[in-house]
Design a protein around this motif. Structure first.
Motif, PDB file in Angstrom:
ATOM      1  N   ALA A 103      18.309  51.734  15.100  1.00 38.96           N
ATOM      2  CA  ALA A 103      19.277  50.726  14.684  1.00 38.96           C
ATOM      3  C   ALA A 103      19.427  49.744  15.832  1.00 38.96           C
ATOM      4  O   ALA A 103      19.588  50.153  16.984  1.00 38.96           O
ATOM      5  N   LEU A 104      19.351  48.470  15.521  1.00 38.17           N
ATOM      6  CA  LEU A 104      19.508  47.476  16.581  1.00 38.17           C
ATOM      7  C   LEU A 104      20.281  46.266  16.069  1.00 38.17           C
ATOM      8  O   LEU A 104      20.282  45.953  14.885  1.00 38.17           O
ATOM      9  N   ALA A 105      20.920  45.598  17.004  1.00 43.72           N
ATOM     10  CA  ALA A 105      21.596  44.338  16.737  1.00 43.72           C
ATOM     11  C   ALA A 105      21.410  43.455  17.964  1.00 43.72           C
ATOM     12  O   ALA A 105      21.555  43.926  19.089  1.00 43.72           O
ATOM     13  N   CYS A 106      21.034  42.203  17.741  1.00 39.35           N
ATOM     14  CA  CYS A 106      20.932  41.257  18.850  1.00 39.35           C
ATOM     15  C   CYS A 106      21.771  40.044  18.522  1.00 39.35           C
ATOM     16  O   CYS A 106      21.850  39.621  17.365  1.00 39.35           O
ATOM     17  N   ARG A 107      22.426  39.487  19.529  1.00 36.39           N
ATOM     18  CA  ARG A 107      23.351  38.372  19.327  1.00 36.39           C
ATOM     19  C   ARG A 107      23.053  37.278  20.340  1.00 36.39           C
ATOM     20  O   ARG A 107      22.834  37.556  21.525  1.00 36.39           O
ATOM     21  N   GLY A 121      21.149  36.649  25.910  1.00 35.84           N
ATOM     22  CA  GLY A 121      21.680  37.214  24.680  1.00 35.84           C
ATOM     23  C   GLY A 121      22.260  38.595  24.907  1.00 35.84           C
ATOM     24  O   GLY A 121      22.356  39.078  26.045  1.00 35.84           O
ATOM     25  N   GLN A 122      22.647  39.234  23.835  1.00 27.66           N
ATOM     26  CA  GLN A 122      23.163  40.602  23.880  1.00 27.66           C
ATOM     27  C   GLN A 122      22.324  41.477  22.958  1.00 27.66           C
ATOM     28  O   GLN A 122      21.854  41.020  21.911  1.00 27.66           O
ATOM     29  N   LEU A 123      22.159  42.730  23.336  1.00 29.69           N
ATOM     30  CA  LEU A 123      21.355  43.659  22.532  1.00 29.69           C
ATOM     31  C   LEU A 123      21.988  45.035  22.538  1.00 29.69           C
ATOM     32  O   LEU A 123      22.467  45.516  23.569  1.00 29.69           O
ATOM     33  N   ASP A 140      24.348  33.306  21.726  1.00 30.47           N
ATOM     34  CA  ASP A 140      25.436  32.350  21.849  1.00 30.47           C
ATOM     35  C   ASP A 140      24.811  30.966  22.027  1.00 30.47           C
ATOM     36  O   ASP A 140      24.016  30.757  22.938  1.00 30.47           O
ATOM     37  N   THR A 141      25.157  30.008  21.158  1.00 28.11           N
ATOM     38  CA  THR A 141      24.504  28.696  21.223  1.00 28.11           C
ATOM     39  C   THR A 141      24.734  28.003  22.566  1.00 28.11           C
ATOM     40  O   THR A 141      23.857  27.304  23.067  1.00 28.11           O
ATOM     41  N   LYS A 142      25.898  28.190  23.163  1.00 24.15           N
ATOM     42  CA  LYS A 142      26.154  27.560  24.462  1.00 24.15           C
ATOM     43  C   LYS A 142      25.227  28.117  25.536  1.00 24.15           C
ATOM     44  O   LYS A 142      24.671  27.378  26.353  1.00 24.15           O
ATOM     45  N   LYS A 143      25.064  29.428  25.542  1.00 22.57           N
ATOM     46  CA  LYS A 143      24.207  30.041  26.555  1.00 22.57           C
ATOM     47  C   LYS A 143      22.747  29.692  26.325  1.00 22.57           C
ATOM     48  O   LYS A 143      21.995  29.463  27.275  1.00 22.57           O
ATOM     49  N   VAL A 144      22.332  29.664  25.058  1.00 21.48           N
ATOM     50  CA  VAL A 144      20.951  29.299  24.751  1.00 21.48           C
ATOM     51  C   VAL A 144      20.666  27.865  25.186  1.00 21.48           C
ATOM     52  O   VAL A 144      19.611  27.560  25.739  1.00 21.48           O
ATOM     53  N   ASN A 145      21.632  26.983  24.981  1.00 24.19           N
ATOM     54  CA  ASN A 145      21.467  25.583  25.378  1.00 24.19           C
ATOM     55  C   ASN A 145      21.393  25.407  26.890  1.00 24.19           C
ATOM     56  O   ASN A 145      20.773  24.461  27.385  1.00 24.19           O
ATOM     57  N   ASN A 146      22.009  26.323  27.619  1.00 24.73           N
ATOM     58  CA  ASN A 146      22.011  26.236  29.077  1.00 24.73           C
ATOM     59  C   ASN A 146      20.778  26.860  29.711  1.00 24.73           C
ATOM     60  O   ASN A 146      20.647  26.883  30.931  1.00 24.73           O
ATOM     61  N   LEU A 185      13.372  41.802  23.737  1.00 24.04           N
ATOM     62  CA  LEU A 185      14.020  41.971  25.034  1.00 24.04           C
ATOM     63  C   LEU A 185      13.771  40.773  25.940  1.00 24.04           C
ATOM     64  O   LEU A 185      14.664  40.351  26.686  1.00 24.04           O
ATOM     65  N   ASN A 186      12.574  40.211  25.865  1.00 21.86           N
ATOM     66  CA  ASN A 186      12.283  39.018  26.660  1.00 21.86           C
ATOM     67  C   ASN A 186      13.200  37.865  26.255  1.00 21.86           C
ATOM     68  O   ASN A 186      13.725  37.141  27.107  1.00 21.86           O
ATOM     69  N   LEU A 187      13.386  37.684  24.951  1.00 22.02           N
ATOM     70  CA  LEU A 187      14.274  36.616  24.474  1.00 22.02           C
ATOM     71  C   LEU A 187      15.717  36.858  24.908  1.00 22.02           C
ATOM     72  O   LEU A 187      16.417  35.935  25.345  1.00 22.02           O
ATOM     73  N   VAL A 188      16.177  38.094  24.768  1.00 28.49           N
ATOM     74  CA  VAL A 188      17.547  38.429  25.160  1.00 28.49           C
ATOM     75  C   VAL A 188      17.757  38.167  26.648  1.00 28.49           C
ATOM     76  O   VAL A 188      18.776  37.595  27.058  1.00 28.49           O
TER      77      VAL A 188
END
Length: 328
Positions: A299-303, A268-270, A305-311, A260-263
């Motif tokens: 059940a979990l999924a996290c996603r 990100g999305q969770l 986005d490289t653009k958002k991570v870079n920003n 959750l901290n990373l998201v």
């Protein structure tokens, strides 16, 4: 076949994930067969489908796919092997550990380690080029923690996979999704079992379990003064003061708070489902949703986005927190 399926994912605008599965996108008919509708599916969907089929003893041959391309893709990600233990895919999976990691059943330590290595390899391939070592290391650690926890407590019903794909508008703009699912007790029933805290429903159980420092596993974990022993030890020479330990987190379920901290930090999305409720984090907003179908277990999924991570930029508060940690 593998390359063709990955091309479909790259150019598909509509992604069916965990919520699509929970909202009966996959329908079990009166004949007991599972109908997989059209539209491409991402890891959250496939992990939930595989875990559901295993838990309900539905074989791969009982699944009807909307088209041959979708069935071919399911074969490339090893859905048949995950459900039935057979692998009818006749090609080498050259892109496994790079563009995706196939579905792996977390039913023993070797398979769990295999899944962790493959997914972490995908993470490094997509994000290391963006000079984000802290993010890469933290996300790899989270994957290992979550796998370890599912293997320790979910056993044979736990599965995971990962996938990256490019935006149909911009090939340099990429997405990465990691997913896992098990059909264990779920948060609410686990908290009832351990009696560590009283919660009223699935929503309260999820909220408690994702908070940093909270874990239903603490009651079952080893004591601080126990002597650590190798996990594969045949005989315990220390009896009451020595216990085998499989990892440093003692299977305490602490990976969720880290995730959750990373998201939150990297926008990100969770999607996290347990019981009748799903926790959703999207665009920095947290909400709960009750799908058509509840989920027995986790059940979990996290996603990401490289653009958002870079920003991503550290806030002043995070800089202060880092300084405090240095002084501790």
């Amino acid at each position: 076949a593998e390359y063709g399926c990955l091309y479909i994912l790259k150019n598909c605008r509509i992604m069916n994930g965990l919520l699509a599965f929970l909202n009966y996108h996959s329908v079990v008919g009166e004949n007991g067969r599972v109908n997989i509708g059209s539209g491409h599916k991402v890891p959250g969907y496939w992990a939930a489908l595989a875990a559901y089929c295993r838990a309900n003893e539905i074989s791969y041959s009982d699944i009807d796919f909307a088209n041959e391309k979708l069935e071919s893709y399911s074969s490339a990600i090893a859905l048949e092997h995950a459900i039935s233990g057979k692998d009818g895919y006749s090609y080498e999976r050259k892109n496994s550990g790079r563009n995706y990691s196939e579905l792996v059943v977390l039913d023993n330590q070797d398979n769990t380690d295999k899944a962790t290595r493959a997914i972490n390899s995908c993470i490094r391939d997509i994000f290391e080029q963006n000079s984000l070592p802290d993010f890469v290391n933290d996300l790899c650690d989270v994957v290992g923690d979550l796998h370890d926890n599912v293997w320790s407590h979910g056993k044979s019903t736990g599965l995971s996979m990962a996938q990256k794909w490019s935006s149909y508008k911009d090939s340099e703009h990429q997405f990465f999704e990691f997913a896992l699912a098990d059909c264990g007790l779920g948060f609410f029933n686990e908290l009832k079992r351990t009696n560590i805290i009283k919660v009223a429903d699935d929503k309260e159980a999820i909220e408690w379990c994702v908070q940093e420092g909270n874990s239903s596993k603490k009651k079952d974990s080893i004591r601080d003064w126990d002597q650590r022993l190798p996990q594969d030890i045949m005989n315990n020479p220390m009896l009451n003061i020595g216990r085998p330990v499989m990892s440093e987190n003692n299977h305490m379920g602490l990976g969720l708070a880290k995730l959750l901290n990373l998201v939150n930090n990297y926008d990100g999305q969770l999607w996290l489902a347990s019981g009748s409720d799903v926790l959703i984090i999207n665009n920095g907003e947290k909400s709960f949703y009750s799908p058509v179908r509840g989920w027995k277990g986790l059940a979990l999924a996290c996603r990401f986005d490289t653009k958002k991570v870079n920003n991503y930029k550290k806030s002043d508060d995070e800089d202060i927190t880092s300084l405090i940690h240095l002084l501790e």
